[in-house]
Design an enzyme around this catalytic site. Structure first.
Site, PDB file in Angstrom:
ATOM      1  N   CYS A 111      57.525  42.537  61.934  1.00  0.00           N
ATOM      2  CA  CYS A 111      56.444  43.326  61.308  1.00  0.00           C
ATOM      3  C   CYS A 111      55.849  42.625  60.081  1.00  0.00           C
ATOM      4  O   CYS A 111      54.761  42.996  59.637  1.00  0.00           O
ATOM      5  CB  CYS A 111      56.939  44.709  60.935  1.00  0.00           C
ATOM      6  SG  CYS A 111      57.559  45.623  62.353  1.00  0.00           S
ATOM      7  N   HIS A 258      52.472  47.633  55.399  1.00  0.00           N
ATOM      8  CA  HIS A 258      52.886  47.806  56.798  1.00  0.00           C
ATOM      9  C   HIS A 258      53.021  49.304  57.056  1.00  0.00           C
ATOM     10  O   HIS A 258      53.595  50.046  56.248  1.00  0.00           O
ATOM     11  CB  HIS A 258      54.217  47.086  57.016  1.00  0.00           C
ATOM     12  CG  HIS A 258      54.823  47.354  58.357  1.00  0.00           C
ATOM     13  ND1 HIS A 258      54.087  47.337  59.523  1.00  0.00           N
ATOM     14  CD2 HIS A 258      56.105  47.650  58.724  1.00  0.00           C
ATOM     15  CE1 HIS A 258      54.885  47.616  60.542  1.00  0.00           C
ATOM     16  NE2 HIS A 258      56.113  47.816  60.084  1.00  0.00           N
ATOM     17  N   ASN A 288      53.420  52.672  64.470  1.00  0.00           N
ATOM     18  CA  ASN A 288      53.831  51.339  64.003  1.00  0.00           C
ATOM     19  C   ASN A 288      53.535  50.325  65.114  1.00  0.00           C
ATOM     20  O   ASN A 288      54.165  50.355  66.166  1.00  0.00           O
ATOM     21  CB  ASN A 288      55.326  51.395  63.677  1.00  0.00           C
ATOM     22  CG  ASN A 288      55.852  50.072  63.167  1.00  0.00           C
ATOM     23  OD1 ASN A 288      55.208  49.042  63.291  1.00  0.00           O
ATOM     24  ND2 ASN A 288      57.054  50.102  62.603  1.00  0.00           N
TER      25      ASN A 288
HETATM   26  O1  UT7 Z   1      58.604  48.163  61.434  1.00  0.00           O
HETATM   27  C1  UT7 Z   1      59.881  48.637  61.742  1.00  0.00           C
HETATM   28  C2  UT7 Z   1      60.418  49.256  60.602  1.00  0.00           C
HETATM   29  N1  UT7 Z   1      61.124  50.476  60.929  1.00  0.00           N
HETATM   30  C3  UT7 Z   1      61.067  51.477  60.073  1.00  0.00           C
HETATM   31  O2  UT7 Z   1      60.409  51.419  59.065  1.00  0.00           O
HETATM   32  C4  UT7 Z   1      61.920  52.688  60.344  1.00  0.00           C
HETATM   33  C5  UT7 Z   1      62.451  53.241  59.062  1.00  0.00           C
HETATM   34  N2  UT7 Z   1      63.149  54.480  59.267  1.00  0.00           N
HETATM   35  C6  UT7 Z   1      62.486  55.657  59.485  1.00  0.00           C
HETATM   36  O3  UT7 Z   1      61.273  55.689  59.498  1.00  0.00           O
HETATM   37  C7  UT7 Z   1      63.307  56.912  59.643  1.00  0.00           C
HETATM   38  O4  UT7 Z   1      64.659  56.622  59.348  1.00  0.00           O
HETATM   39  C8  UT7 Z   1      63.194  57.540  61.062  1.00  0.00           C
HETATM   40  C9  UT7 Z   1      61.809  58.102  61.277  1.00  0.00           C
HETATM   41  C10 UT7 Z   1      63.508  56.485  62.116  1.00  0.00           C
HETATM   42  C11 UT7 Z   1      64.178  58.683  61.181  1.00  0.00           C
HETATM   43  O5  UT7 Z   1      63.904  59.656  60.171  1.00  0.00           O
HETATM   44  P1  UT7 Z   1      65.075  60.228  59.268  1.00  0.00           P
HETATM   45  O6  UT7 Z   1      64.467  61.199  58.343  1.00  0.00           O
HETATM   46  O7  UT7 Z   1      65.829  59.057  58.699  1.00  0.00           O
HETATM   47  O8  UT7 Z   1      65.912  61.017  60.331  1.00  0.00           O
HETATM   48  P2  UT7 Z   1      67.454  60.845  60.708  1.00  0.00           P
HETATM   49  O9  UT7 Z   1      67.671  59.600  61.482  1.00  0.00           O
HETATM   50  O10 UT7 Z   1      68.262  61.076  59.475  1.00  0.00           O
HETATM   51  O11 UT7 Z   1      67.677  62.078  61.641  1.00  0.00           O
HETATM   52  C12 UT7 Z   1      67.627  63.413  61.121  1.00  0.00           C
HETATM   53  C13 UT7 Z   1      67.798  64.360  62.297  1.00  0.00           C
HETATM   54  C14 UT7 Z   1      68.977  63.999  63.178  1.00  0.00           C
HETATM   55  O12 UT7 Z   1      69.541  65.208  63.657  1.00  0.00           O
HETATM   56  P3  UT7 Z   1      70.868  65.801  62.972  1.00  0.00           P
HETATM   57  O13 UT7 Z   1      71.907  64.727  63.119  1.00  0.00           O
HETATM   58  O14 UT7 Z   1      70.518  66.067  61.547  1.00  0.00           O
HETATM   59  O15 UT7 Z   1      71.132  67.032  63.771  1.00  0.00           O
HETATM   60  C15 UT7 Z   1      68.354  63.274  64.337  1.00  0.00           C
HETATM   61  O16 UT7 Z   1      69.112  63.374  65.523  1.00  0.00           O
HETATM   62  O17 UT7 Z   1      66.661  64.296  63.133  1.00  0.00           O
HETATM   63  C16 UT7 Z   1      67.051  64.037  64.477  1.00  0.00           C
HETATM   64  N3  UT7 Z   1      66.004  63.283  65.139  1.00  0.00           N
HETATM   65  C17 UT7 Z   1      64.999  63.887  65.776  1.00  0.00           C
HETATM   66  N4  UT7 Z   1      64.694  65.171  65.979  1.00  0.00           N
HETATM   67  C18 UT7 Z   1      63.568  65.436  66.681  1.00  0.00           C
HETATM   68  C19 UT7 Z   1      65.854  61.943  65.206  1.00  0.00           C
HETATM   69  N5  UT7 Z   1      64.738  61.650  65.897  1.00  0.00           N
HETATM   70  C20 UT7 Z   1      64.186  62.828  66.268  1.00  0.00           C
HETATM   71  C21 UT7 Z   1      63.034  63.177  66.976  1.00  0.00           C
HETATM   72  N6  UT7 Z   1      62.771  64.477  67.153  1.00  0.00           N
HETATM   73  N7  UT7 Z   1      62.165  62.241  67.483  1.00  0.00           N
END
Ligand code: UT7
Length: 331
Positions: A111, A258, A288
């Site tokens: 990226c 980005h 993204n």
């Molecule tokens: O260019 C590449 C660079 N990549 C990035 O910049 C990614 C950076 N990271 C992020 O943007 C975020 O970490 C994510 C968007 C990937 C995830 O968001 P988050 O706020 O960190 O969520 P999380 O991984 O802590 O998950 C929170 C909850 C979890 O459920 P529990 O364990 O709390 O019950 C996940 O299972 O959200 C759940 N979850 C979802 N729920 C509904 C994860 N993905 C989804 C989804 N829909 N698509």
């Protein structure tokens, strides 16, 4: 030596995939995706190759610059979804647009690829006085490598391409500053493995794969780790490039980060005490698109009239590698 971006081009495939579309294939919701990421829609290729997407934005950038393909002396392309191991994306774009006088190679910095590629273009322009125009092309088809069983990752990415034609700045006092960084110790936070076949001469063990588990040819991401990395390095890279250009943060008219997650951009803006309005954000419509996000945002900023000639622009990116970097220049 400064640079002059003399043409911009972009191409987004027609097929729009909205957050609600994911609700039928995985346990997610429009509400979760939009509040956690800022993304509403992304575009998916309907079979177009990465090089075909790239050639479309390249053609527009040449037209915008008012030059012929034969005037391009170098093509630097960046992608993580090249259609071939070889030839490079740059060679395929060269072939498609008929830039027969151009050298061509790819840069792989995920990226951060456009930042690395544009900075490399400037260095070529500085050292090769026979070189007049460099085409920098970013093109990616992330829809081909997302794992639709991984809801935290699949919803983030989209497809597209964006290109610029770059030449030397017009005066010796032109502003330019850059910073490129990498931290390979974070490689396992974000990766995609090729699926190679074993050779027939004896048993092979793949011990390195214990550090890189998961499916071949798919993006594997530890979202939280990448998030923390991004929020930490965006201000570092920005400040280093701004300082290298001899400016301060308040001199910059537009920051083009980005576009990975709106919350990352908001956190970076807050930590640098810069109003969010000075960040160009279009993540809601594209998701993204890896190395494409920065030139695509630049393109939209220019075409909408928000970015004007003479504006001081700061591009800043981060991504797999892990890599990060920033460029400050006058548009
Ligand atoms: O260019 C590449 C660079 N990549 C990035 O910049 C990614 C950076 N990271 C992020 O943007 C975020 O970490 C994510 C968007 C990937 C995830 O968001 P988050 O706020 O960190 O969520 P999380 O991984 O802590 O998950 C929170 C909850 C979890 O459920 P529990 O364990 O709390 O019950 C996940 O299972 O959200 C759940 N979850 C979802 N729920 C509904 C994860 N993905 C989804 C989804 N829909 N698509």
């Amino acid at each position: 030596m400064g640079i002059k971006i003399c043409g911009v081009g972009a191409f987004s495939p027609e097929r729009a995939v909205r957050n609600a579309d994911f609700e039928s294939i995985m346990d997610t919701s429009d509400e979760w995706i939009s509040t956690r990421t800022g993304i509403h829609t992304r575009r998916y290729s309907q079979g177009e190759s990465t090089f075909e997407l790239g050639a479309k934005s390249a053609t527009e950038a040449l037209r915008d610059a008012g030059i012929e393909a034969s005037q391009v002396g170098l093509i630097i392309a960046t992608t993580i979804t090249g259609d071939f191991f070889c030839p490079s994306l740059a060679c395929m774009v060269q072939r498609e647009i008929g830039a027969q006088n151009a050298a061509a190679f790819d840069v792989n910095a995920a990226c951060s690829g456009f930042i690395y590629a544009l900075d490399t273009a400037r260095r070529f322009l500085e050292t090769d006085k026979n070189l007049e125009y460099v085409l920098v092309t970013a093109s990616d088809r992330l829809s081909a490598i997302v794992d639709f069983n991984d809801r935290a990752t699949a919803i983030l990415f989209g497809d597209g391409s964006a290109s610029v034609v770059v030449t030397r700045g017009e005066s010796a006092s032109d502003i330019y500053g850059s910073f490129l960084g990498a931290d390979g110790t974070g490689a396992s936070s974000l990766y995609g493995k090729h699926c190679y076949e074993d050779h027939p001469f004896g048993e092979q063990n793949h011990t390195w794969e214990s550090e890189f588990p998961g499916k071949y040819e798919k993006i594997i991401q530890d979202g939280k780790e990448v998030y923390k990395f991004a929020v930490r390095v965006l201000p570092i890279a920005t400040e280093k490039a701004v300082t290298a250009a001899g400016l301060t943060l308040s001199d910059i008219d537009f920051f083009i980060p980005h576009q990975a997650n709106l919350r990352i951009i908001q956190a970076a803006a807050k930590s640098m005490d810069i109003p969010l309005e000075r960040f160009y954000v279009n993540i809601e419509n594209h998701g993204n698109t890896s190395g494409v996000t920065i030139p695509l945002a630049l393109y939209e900023g220019v075409k909408s009239g928000a970015i004007k000639r003479g504006d001081k622009i700061c591009l800043v990116g981060f991504g797999a590698g892990l890599t990060y970097g920033s460029i400050v220049f006058e548009f």
